[in-house]
Enzyme design. Structure first.
Site, short mmCIF file in Angstrom:
data_model
loop_
_atom_site.label_atom_id
_atom_site.label_comp_id
_atom_site.label_asym_id
_atom_site.label_seq_id
_atom_site.Cartn_x
_atom_site.Cartn_y
_atom_site.Cartn_z
N SER A 50 0.85 -1.19 0.00
CA SER A 50 0.00 0.00 0.00
C SER A 50 0.89 1.24 0.00
CB SER A 50 -0.94 -0.06 1.21
OG SER A 50 -1.86 1.00 1.18
N ASP B 93 -5.12 -4.06 5.50
CA ASP B 93 -5.46 -4.97 4.42
C ASP B 93 -4.36 -6.03 4.32
OD1 ASP B 93 -6.83 -6.03 2.29
OD2 ASP B 93 -6.10 -4.57 0.82
N HIS C 174 -2.31 -0.84 -3.58
CA HIS C 174 -3.43 0.10 -3.45
C HIS C 174 -3.16 1.30 -4.34
CE1 HIS C 174 -4.48 -1.55 0.80
NE2 HIS C 174 -4.92 -2.31 -0.16
#
Lengths: 190, 270
Positions: free
Chosen positions: A12, A132, A39
């Protein structure tokens, strides 16, 4: 040395720089397909694939739905879709709700891949500012997959690797250059 | 929650044979995810247990079908698609005294209102009928109510501006409490009706069909079937708009469509 049939990477915030440190030395004939969930904003103009392609000899492409997963590729999850893997080792996309505020979500890819690849799956979690990936890593461990986390001390954002490590789902904590070496070594043992 | 592939297969088979709901040709990975999600939500431990719950309880069956078939969308999602639609399709629609649009798999209706706004701004809303269909009756009800959470509007306004809308997006709804209600004049020519792409047939002829991010939930077999259904439902030179990651690749009708805009997945029946 284990033998893997698939490598999944979840990253991310700060992820692009981290990935660019891991991938450059992998050869064009690298025998294991690599799938990346980074992401990203939903605007189609981000240049993630182009930027990565400059750094690797492997072919970088956005994963297409129903596409067969092949070695020699780094597949990237498209913006604004979840990426999943079917039993016949092809990609599926979904526009279901974001998971952990993210679409694509690392959890979604990891969970769907866990039941397809079992113990021949390697998952790597890198820098990120949310959680996540943790649920997905649990699914992967329940199917005896192998998991690596970037050392949070070295990560630009610690939360994502820390969350993974705290949930007891990580087999090995490594620095980026160690992850790079780990991946290179794999190609000598397939 | 763990669901094995063969258990899922057996469950879908039973669901079809007993109740006619056909999910057998849905893409398995995302369907499995939804079903697992539903099991967790309802604290049900296995597909076997789920079957026992729905077998004798019609309400529970309906509820499960609604939950696993729900899809999410937004207004003016992918503004460049609608820009392309405006550029390539609207000029032709202007040449018809009257035309019909089908938004297939419309979910909670965000794209139906998107189309209505585009037609209104082109001065075509009065000349059109929009058929908005979905398998999910609960979603359809929400679509026809035309009430949406106010939190989503910020995103929709940004999308609308990127699309290049002619006015202020806020002119199309009125806000109250935490919701907005779409103006009734947008929906007076919209027909909301249940339709199941997996089993239902041609029901009308259309100048334009929009079906975005629905085919990704189907396997190749069902994708092919649905594209054939669209082909039969389109008038000559009618237009078909798909989602940005969808294609005609897996269909025997791919030679029967012309690419109008390759990137935006806009096709014309030829």
């Amino acid at each position: 040395m284990k033998s893997f049939r698939i490598i999944l990477i979840g990253s991310s915030a700060g992820g692009l720089q981290a990935i660019m440190q891991i991938l450059p030395e992998l050869s064009k004939e690298y025998p294991i397909p690599i799938i990346l969930v980074q992401h990203r904003a939903k605007e189609p103009k981000d240049l993630l694939e182009e930027v990565l392609q400059h750094k690797t000899k492997l072919k970088v492409k956005q994963a297409d739905e129903k596409e067969k997963i092949l070695p020699g590729h780094i597949y990237v999850a498209p913006p604004d879709y979840h990426l999943l893997i079917e039993q016949n080792e092809t990609f599926s996309l979904s526009s279901d709700e974001p998971v952990q505020y993210s679409r694509p979500s690392i959890d979604v890819l990891f969970e769907s891949a866990a039941s397809v690849y079992g113990a021949s799956l390697l998952a790597i979690i890198l820098t990120g500012a949310n959680q996540d990936g943790t649920q997905g890593l649990k699914a992967i461990k329940s199917k005896n997959g192998y998991t690596i986390s970037q050392n949070p001390k070295e990560a630009t954002f610690q939360l994502m690797p820390e969350s993974a490590i705290a949930s007891n789902t990580i087999d090995k904590v490594l620095n980026l250059n160690e992850i790079k070496q780990f991946l290179i070594n794999l190609s000598n043992h397939v | 929650m763990e669901v094995e592939e063969h258990q899922l297969w057996g469950f879908l088979e039973k669901l079809y044979l007993n109740f006619g709901y056909d999910f057998r040709d849905y893409a398995r990975a995302s369907l499995k995810r939804r079903i697992c999600h539903y099991l967790q939500l309802k604290k049900i431990n296995s597909l076997h247990e789920l079957w026992e719950t729905i077998e004798s309880n019609e309400l529970a069956l309906e509820q499960m079908i609604q939950e696993i078939s729900v899809t999410v969308t937004e207004m003016f999602r992918d503004p460049t698609f609608f820009k392309s639609l405006n550029k390539h399709v609207i000029p032709r629609l202007k040449t018809y005294p009257f035309f019909k649009v089908w938004v297939a798999g419309c979910a909670t209706g965000e794209e139906v209102y998107t189309i209505a706004i585009i037609l209104k701004e082109a001065g075509l809303l009065e000349r059109s009928i929009i058929y908005a269909t979905d398998i999910n009756q609960h979603s359809l009800k929400r679509a026809s109510d035309g009430i949406f959470p106010i939190d989503s509007m910020k995103n929709y306004i940004a999308n609308y501006q990127q699309y290049g809308g002619l006015g202020e997006f806020s002119q199309y709804y009125s806000a109250k409490y935490n919701a907005v209600m779409m103006n009734k004049d947008l929906s007076k020519n919209i027909v909301f009706a249940p339709h199941n792409l997996a089993v239902d047939h041609v029901f009308n002829e259309f100048e334009l069909i929009i079906c975005r991010n629905v085919l990704i939930y189907f396997n190749q077999n069902l994708q092919n079937k649905v594209i054939n259904l669209f082909y039969q439902s389109l008038c000559d030179f009618g237009y078909l708009g798909l989602g940005s990651k969808e294609s005609l690749l897996f269909t025997d009708k791919r030679k029967n469509f012309v690419e109008i805009d390759r990137k935006e997945k806009l096709f014309m029946k030829s």
